[in-house]
Design a protein around this motif. Structure first.
Motif, PDB file in Angstrom:
ATOM      1  N   TYR A   1      67.329 -21.052 -59.074  1.00 31.00           N
ATOM      2  CA  TYR A   1      66.227 -21.486 -57.768  1.00 31.00           C
ATOM      3  C   TYR A   1      66.433 -22.559 -57.239  1.00 31.00           C
ATOM      4  CZ  TYR A   1      61.843 -22.505 -55.876  1.00 31.00           C
ATOM      5  OH  TYR A   1      61.046 -23.281 -55.045  1.00 31.00           O
ATOM      6  N   ASP A   2      66.821 -21.780 -56.290  1.00 26.49           N
ATOM      7  CA  ASP A   2      67.745 -22.966 -55.597  1.00 26.49           C
ATOM      8  C   ASP A   2      67.880 -21.516 -54.405  1.00 26.49           C
ATOM      9  OD1 ASP A   2      70.552 -20.826 -55.867  1.00 26.49           O
ATOM     10  OD2 ASP A   2      70.852 -22.096 -57.683  1.00 26.49           O
TER      11      ASP A   2
ATOM     12  N   LEU B   1      63.655 -25.082 -49.585  1.00 23.95           N
ATOM     13  CA  LEU B   1      64.847 -24.348 -49.212  1.00 23.95           C
ATOM     14  C   LEU B   1      65.361 -23.758 -48.576  1.00 23.95           C
ATOM     15  CD1 LEU B   1      63.750 -22.328 -53.104  1.00 23.95           C
ATOM     16  CD2 LEU B   1      65.266 -25.141 -52.486  1.00 23.95           C
TER      17      LEU B   1
ATOM     18  N   ASP C   1      58.236 -22.150 -56.851  1.00 24.47           N
ATOM     19  CA  ASP C   1      58.821 -22.464 -57.993  1.00 24.47           C
ATOM     20  C   ASP C   1      58.344 -22.291 -59.493  1.00 24.47           C
ATOM     21  OD1 ASP C   1      59.729 -24.522 -60.519  1.00 24.47           O
ATOM     22  OD2 ASP C   1      59.730 -26.019 -58.690  1.00 24.47           O
TER      23      ASP C   1
END
Length: 413
Positions: free
Chosen positions: A363-364, A246, A316
């Motif tokens: 979650y990005d 990321l 994550d």
């Protein structure tokens, strides 16, 4: 009484096992206890020389097994029927559990005769469904009067796998091991967990009462005052389950928003994850990112993290889950704010007020970038609050606190 660490995750200085065994071993030795540690046969010789660890285990905590030819045929057929691609590189849960538990049991049986004895306290700092059944069977094979007290840390959630996918069979494998272990639990076998979230999982799913055993991370130097141009850091293994992939897009988005900040990223991986390799290449091409390459010594880690104002922990929530993190522990104990993903233990600690920082979701990379910018906008205030939380957190996550919990299990020996 000897206190003996059995750790097939003890391989190099980059693993948390090294710091744990070293620091806790020193704390126990300072109290007059004889400490021994058995690690991997492939362990870095420097660790052997430094802390006297003994090479022993053949297979690492993080290894896996490929599907058998018959499994591969069945998986290929199932993928065809479901109209999904078949990936022969994905390890087999069933074969991994069968083979690795057997290997672990054999390695336990091959320990020197004076290890698994009643007068000793044995510590297993981490295992998974691929070792637990082997441990239980090894203990049950011993005469009752010979069994040592064994403290076993439940490091992972039951659906964890070493290859970064959620386990389908993991919960069932844990249940099988716990059922076999029932006559031993509370007598010669005791379970611990790093945090309340992991302990709660095992209590809810298996009625296992795991005591809290927070993992220490050595001495934490207090975070320096916020610089005019703050720095955000990412340290530890460069892996997808830790959100390394990321970083390039998140940093680029911060740059597009004219965030006046620097980024420091440790590069440490084996090149086996394509997304990680691609992320490294992207980071090398970006400006304003300082890369720290390879494994860091304890002194180098302290020096590098001392230069940053906040720690990025974009782990994550599905793959890393509720596990603890030595880097999280060190950051909070140092009074350094963190950025964490919703659904992780670090984020839960922020939400409960035990740690200071920002939580991001979904979650990005865009959500991560937004959290970085929110924290940057209030960094002096965040630092002040993190400093207030640091002392009490550090006291409960020290090597001495870890030793206290271990020694409580030794009562009666």
């Amino acid at each position: 009484m000897d206190i003996i660490f059995l750790d097939n995750g003890l391989i190099g200085r980059g693993e948390h096992s090294y710091s744990l065994v070293k620091k806790v071993g020193e704390a126990l030795a300072a109290r007059g206890h004889c400490v021994r540690a058995f690690g991997m046969r492939s362990m870095d010789p420097a660790i052997v020389a430094e802390i006297g660890a003994i090479p022993h285990f053949r297979v690492s905590l993080y290894e896996s097994e490929s599907p058998t030819p018959n499994e591969r045929r069945l998986l290929r057929l199932a993928a065809f029927l479901r109209r999904r691609p078949f990936d022969p590189a994905i390890p087999s849960e069933r074969t991994s559990a069968k083979t690795l538990n057997a290997s672990f049991r054999e390695d336990l049986a091959a320990l020197p005769a004076d290890v698994l004895r009643r007068e000793n306290l044995v510590v297993v700092p981490g295992l998974s469904q691929n070792q637990l059944l082997g441990l239980v069977r090894a203990l049950r094979a011993l005469p009752e009067g010979q069994r040592p007290r064994v403290v076993c840390q439940l490091m992972f959630a039951p659906d964890w796998t070493p290859w970064g996918r959620k386990a389908r069979l993991g919960p069932k494998l844990y249940r099988k091991a716990f059922t076999l272990a029932r006559p031993l639990i509370g007598r010669s076998l005791f379970f611990t967990a790093e945090n309340a979230a992991i302990a709660g999982l095992y209590r809810e799913l298996y009625a296992i009462d795991a005591k809290i055993l927070p993992v220490p991370f050595g001495e934490a130097l207090g975070a320096a005052p916020v610089a005019d141009r703050p720095a955000f850091g990412f340290f530890g293994y460069s892996k997808c389950d830790k959100g390394f992939h990321l970083l390039p897009e998140a940093i680029e988005l911060c740059r597009a928003k004219n965030l006046a900040a620097d980024f420091v990223v440790q590069l440490q991986h084996g090149g086996w994850e394509p997304a990680t390799v691609a992320a490294e290449q992207a980071l090398r091409a970006q400006g304003g990112v300082r890369l720290v390459e390879g494994v860091l010594t304890e002194a180098d880690y302290a020096a590098e993290t001392g230069k940053i104002d906040a720690m990025l922990l974009p782990y994550d929530p599905l793959l890393f889950g509720l596990r603890g993190s030595g880097i999280f522990t060190q950051s909070v104990a140092a009074g350094r704010p963190v950025v964490a993903a919703l659904g992780t233990f670090a984020a839960a600690s922020i939400a409960s007020g035990e740690a200071e920082g920002e939580i991001f979701a979904p979650y990005d990379a865009p959500a991560l970038a937004a959290a970085i910018m929110r924290l940057a906008a209030r960094l002096p205030e965040s630092h002040a609050r993190a400093a207030r939380l640091a002392r009490s957190f550090g006291d409960t996550h020290s090597a001495g606190a870890y030793a206290d919990v271990l020694l409580a299990h030794a009562e009666g020996l």
